[in-house]
Design a protein around this motif. Structure first.
Motif, PDB file in Angstrom:
ATOM      1  N   GLN A  76       0.816  -1.432   0.336  1.00 41.32           N
ATOM      2  CA  GLN A  76       0.252   0.063  -0.088  1.00 41.32           C
ATOM      3  C   GLN A  76       1.030   1.349   0.100  1.00 41.32           C
ATOM      4  O   GLN A  76       1.612   1.267   0.312  1.00 41.32           O
ATOM      5  CB  GLN A  76      -0.737   0.216   1.388  1.00 41.32           C
ATOM      6  N   PRO A  77       0.881   1.896  -0.728  1.00 35.58           N
ATOM      7  CA  PRO A  77       1.472   3.287  -0.764  1.00 35.58           C
ATOM      8  C   PRO A  77       0.552   4.532   0.215  1.00 35.58           C
ATOM      9  O   PRO A  77      -0.712   4.442   0.798  1.00 35.58           O
ATOM     10  CB  PRO A  77       0.821   3.935  -2.258  1.00 35.58           C
ATOM     11  N   ALA A  78       2.106   4.894   1.148  1.00 35.74           N
ATOM     12  CA  ALA A  78       1.774   5.728   2.143  1.00 35.74           C
ATOM     13  C   ALA A  78       1.184   7.230   1.506  1.00 35.74           C
ATOM     14  O   ALA A  78       1.646   8.019   1.600  1.00 35.74           O
ATOM     15  CB  ALA A  78       2.821   6.350   3.153  1.00 35.74           C
ATOM     16  N   LYS A  79       0.255   7.089   0.994  1.00 37.92           N
ATOM     17  CA  LYS A  79      -0.702   7.512  -0.085  1.00 37.92           C
ATOM     18  C   LYS A  79      -2.517   8.341   1.586  1.00 37.92           C
ATOM     19  O   LYS A  79      -2.717   7.400   2.055  1.00 37.92           O
ATOM     20  CB  LYS A  79      -1.470   7.936  -0.909  1.00 37.92           C
ATOM     21  N   VAL A  80      -2.964   9.771   1.433  1.00 33.56           N
ATOM     22  CA  VAL A  80      -3.966   9.761   2.044  1.00 33.56           C
ATOM     23  C   VAL A  80      -5.095   9.037   1.820  1.00 33.56           C
ATOM     24  O   VAL A  80      -6.113   8.168   2.364  1.00 33.56           O
ATOM     25  CB  VAL A  80      -4.253  11.003   1.811  1.00 33.56           C
ATOM     26  N   THR A  81      -5.317   8.195   0.464  1.00 32.36           N
ATOM     27  CA  THR A  81      -6.186   7.457  -0.038  1.00 32.36           C
ATOM     28  C   THR A  81      -5.575   6.567   0.037  1.00 32.36           C
ATOM     29  O   THR A  81      -6.382   5.485  -0.884  1.00 32.36           O
ATOM     30  CB  THR A  81      -6.369   8.464  -2.007  1.00 32.36           C
ATOM     31  N   ARG A  82      -4.952   6.347   0.229  1.00 30.47           N
ATOM     32  CA  ARG A  82      -4.553   4.562   0.167  1.00 30.47           C
ATOM     33  C   ARG A  82      -6.010   4.142   1.523  1.00 30.47           C
ATOM     34  O   ARG A  82      -6.703   4.803   2.214  1.00 30.47           O
ATOM     35  CB  ARG A  82      -3.623   4.468   2.440  1.00 30.47           C
ATOM     36  N   MET A 135     -16.649   2.283  -0.457  1.00 32.14           N
ATOM     37  CA  MET A 135     -15.111   3.116  -0.040  1.00 32.14           C
ATOM     38  C   MET A 135     -14.611   2.606  -0.798  1.00 32.14           C
ATOM     39  O   MET A 135     -13.765   3.398  -1.109  1.00 32.14           O
ATOM     40  CB  MET A 135     -15.228   3.350   1.530  1.00 32.14           C
ATOM     41  N   LEU A 136     -14.235   1.660  -1.129  1.00 23.96           N
ATOM     42  CA  LEU A 136     -12.872   0.460  -1.807  1.00 23.96           C
ATOM     43  C   LEU A 136     -13.072   1.194  -3.140  1.00 23.96           C
ATOM     44  O   LEU A 136     -11.960   1.823  -3.940  1.00 23.96           O
ATOM     45  CB  LEU A 136     -13.077  -0.693  -1.805  1.00 23.96           C
ATOM     46  N   PHE A 137     -14.092   1.541  -3.973  1.00 24.81           N
ATOM     47  CA  PHE A 137     -14.239   2.041  -4.851  1.00 24.81           C
ATOM     48  C   PHE A 137     -13.880   3.636  -5.047  1.00 24.81           C
ATOM     49  O   PHE A 137     -12.921   3.210  -6.265  1.00 24.81           O
ATOM     50  CB  PHE A 137     -15.557   1.467  -5.735  1.00 24.81           C
ATOM     51  N   SER A 138     -14.386   4.343  -4.567  1.00 27.20           N
ATOM     52  CA  SER A 138     -14.243   5.264  -4.628  1.00 27.20           C
ATOM     53  C   SER A 138     -12.784   5.896  -4.583  1.00 27.20           C
ATOM     54  O   SER A 138     -11.901   6.674  -5.230  1.00 27.20           O
ATOM     55  CB  SER A 138     -14.779   6.198  -3.727  1.00 27.20           C
ATOM     56  N   ARG A 139     -12.129   5.206  -3.668  1.00 27.10           N
ATOM     57  CA  ARG A 139     -11.014   5.351  -2.716  1.00 27.10           C
ATOM     58  C   ARG A 139      -9.804   5.553  -3.940  1.00 27.10           C
ATOM     59  O   ARG A 139      -9.243   5.092  -4.603  1.00 27.10           O
ATOM     60  CB  ARG A 139     -10.054   4.375  -1.561  1.00 27.10           C
ATOM     61  N   VAL A 183      -9.716   7.172  -6.562  1.00 21.68           N
ATOM     62  CA  VAL A 183      -8.877   8.650  -6.528  1.00 21.68           C
ATOM     63  C   VAL A 183      -7.372   8.845  -7.074  1.00 21.68           C
ATOM     64  O   VAL A 183      -6.676   9.583  -7.254  1.00 21.68           O
ATOM     65  CB  VAL A 183      -9.526   9.549  -5.390  1.00 21.68           C
ATOM     66  N   GLY A 184      -6.756   7.403  -5.741  1.00 19.30           N
ATOM     67  CA  GLY A 184      -5.632   7.236  -5.750  1.00 19.30           C
ATOM     68  C   GLY A 184      -4.759   6.191  -5.591  1.00 19.30           C
ATOM     69  O   GLY A 184      -3.624   5.896  -6.096  1.00 19.30           O
ATOM     70  N   GLY A 185      -5.911   4.989  -5.475  1.00 19.70           N
ATOM     71  CA  GLY A 185      -5.315   3.382  -6.161  1.00 19.70           C
ATOM     72  C   GLY A 185      -5.712   2.696  -7.142  1.00 19.70           C
ATOM     73  O   GLY A 185      -4.657   1.577  -7.021  1.00 19.70           O
ATOM     74  N   GLY A 186      -5.579   2.769  -8.059  1.00 20.85           N
ATOM     75  CA  GLY A 186      -5.407   2.758  -9.411  1.00 20.85           C
ATOM     76  C   GLY A 186      -6.597   2.848 -10.020  1.00 20.85           C
ATOM     77  O   GLY A 186      -6.529   1.498 -11.643  1.00 20.85           O
ATOM     78  N   GLY A 187      -6.936   3.869 -10.085  1.00 18.56           N
ATOM     79  CA  GLY A 187      -8.309   4.195 -11.250  1.00 18.56           C
ATOM     80  C   GLY A 187      -7.195   4.277 -12.302  1.00 18.56           C
ATOM     81  O   GLY A 187      -5.982   4.220 -13.009  1.00 18.56           O
ATOM     82  N   ARG A 188      -8.324   5.953 -12.504  1.00 19.82           N
ATOM     83  CA  ARG A 188      -7.782   5.827 -13.937  1.00 19.82           C
ATOM     84  C   ARG A 188      -6.501   7.116 -14.168  1.00 19.82           C
ATOM     85  O   ARG A 188      -5.997   7.352 -15.169  1.00 19.82           O
ATOM     86  CB  ARG A 188      -8.758   6.894 -14.454  1.00 19.82           C
ATOM     87  N   ARG A 204      -0.507   4.044 -13.461  1.00 17.55           N
ATOM     88  CA  ARG A 204      -0.183   4.014 -14.315  1.00 17.55           C
ATOM     89  C   ARG A 204       0.871   2.682 -13.952  1.00 17.55           C
ATOM     90  O   ARG A 204       1.508   2.503 -13.019  1.00 17.55           O
ATOM     91  CB  ARG A 204       0.720   4.727 -14.489  1.00 17.55           C
ATOM     92  N   GLY A 205       0.437   1.422 -15.016  1.00 17.36           N
ATOM     93  CA  GLY A 205       1.631   0.455 -15.044  1.00 17.36           C
ATOM     94  C   GLY A 205       1.566  -0.373 -13.400  1.00 17.36           C
ATOM     95  O   GLY A 205      -0.279  -1.146 -13.383  1.00 17.36           O
ATOM     96  N   ASN A 206       2.509  -0.652 -12.811  1.00 14.92           N
ATOM     97  CA  ASN A 206       2.498  -1.241 -11.773  1.00 14.92           C
ATOM     98  C   ASN A 206       1.625  -1.016 -10.591  1.00 14.92           C
ATOM     99  O   ASN A 206       1.658  -1.389  -9.808  1.00 14.92           O
ATOM    100  CB  ASN A 206       4.508  -1.488 -11.122  1.00 14.92           C
ATOM    101  N   ASP A 207       1.578   0.570 -10.401  1.00 13.06           N
ATOM    102  CA  ASP A 207       0.474   1.252  -9.594  1.00 13.06           C
ATOM    103  C   ASP A 207      -0.766   0.167  -9.641  1.00 13.06           C
ATOM    104  O   ASP A 207      -1.230   0.966  -8.683  1.00 13.06           O
ATOM    105  CB  ASP A 207       0.266   2.640  -9.804  1.00 13.06           C
ATOM    106  N   GLN A 208      -1.195  -0.271 -10.693  1.00 12.95           N
ATOM    107  CA  GLN A 208      -2.841  -0.291 -11.174  1.00 12.95           C
ATOM    108  C   GLN A 208      -2.547  -2.003 -10.172  1.00 12.95           C
ATOM    109  O   GLN A 208      -3.018  -2.560 -11.730  1.00 12.95           O
ATOM    110  CB  GLN A 208      -3.461  -0.094 -12.006  1.00 12.95           C
ATOM    111  N   PRO A 209      -3.492  -2.638  -9.694  1.00 12.40           N
ATOM    112  CA  PRO A 209      -2.921  -4.393  -9.325  1.00 12.40           C
ATOM    113  C   PRO A 209      -4.530  -4.797 -10.015  1.00 12.40           C
ATOM    114  O   PRO A 209      -5.229  -5.587 -10.057  1.00 12.40           O
ATOM    115  CB  PRO A 209      -2.739  -4.250  -8.002  1.00 12.40           C
TER     116      PRO A 209
END
Length: 135
Positions: free
Chosen positions: A32-38, A86-90, A93-98, A101-106
C-alpha cells in the motif's frame, strides 16, 4: 428470485475473490502506498469477510425458508455495499483508477466494473426477494 439472488451473489463473490487474489499477489497490505487515498486495512479485510457472512446468512434463508435470515443477510449486504463504495471511490482517486499507471494498478478496471455491476444486481435481487418474505 431467491436462487437468482444466490447466483448473483456467487458471481459477485467470484469476481471479488479474483480481485482479492490480484491484490494479495501485488504485495497486499505491504504494497500500500503511503497516500491519503490508501485503502483502510479494516475495510480491506471486512469487505470480503462481511460478504461471506452475508452469503452464509442468505444460504440459511434458502435452507430454512425463514424471513429473518433474509433480513439479516440484507442488513449485512448493506454494510458490504457501503464498504465496497468506499474501496471503489478510493481506488478511483488514488489507488488504481484512471490516474494509476503500470505497476501502480493492481486491479484491472474491467474486473472492478464486473464486480460492481454484479454486486448491484445482487443487492437488487436480495432486496426484492427479502421483501417477498414479508408477504
Amino acid at each position: 428470485m431467491d436462487v437468482a439472488a444466490l447466483v448473483a451473489w456467487a458471481l459477485a463473490a467470484s469476481a471479488g475473490g479474483y480481485l482479492l487474489v490480484r491484490w494479495l499477489a501485488a504485495a497486499g497490505l505491504r504494497g500500500q502506498p503511503a497516500k491519503v487515498t490508501r485503502h483502510p486495512t479494516l475495510v480491506l479485510v471486512s469487505h470480503p469477510a462481511s460478504a461471506v457472512l452475508g452469503l452464509c446468512l442468505w444460504l440459511g434463508h434458502l435452507v430454512t425458508g425463514r424471513g429473518w435470515w433474509a433480513w439479516a443477510a440484507f442488513g449485512v449486504l448493506i454494510a458490504v455495499i457501503l464498504q465496497g463504495v468506499m474501496l471503489f471511490s478510493r481506488w478511483l482517486v488514488g489507488g488504481g483508477g484512471r490516474h494509476a499507471r503500470g505497476n501502480d494498478q493492481p486491479f484491472p478496471g474491467v474486473a472492478v466494473a464486473v464486480h460492481a455491476l454484479v454486486a448491484v444486481t445482487t443487492f437488487v435481487l436480495v432486496f426484492l426477494a427479502t421483501l417477498e418474505t414479508g408477504r
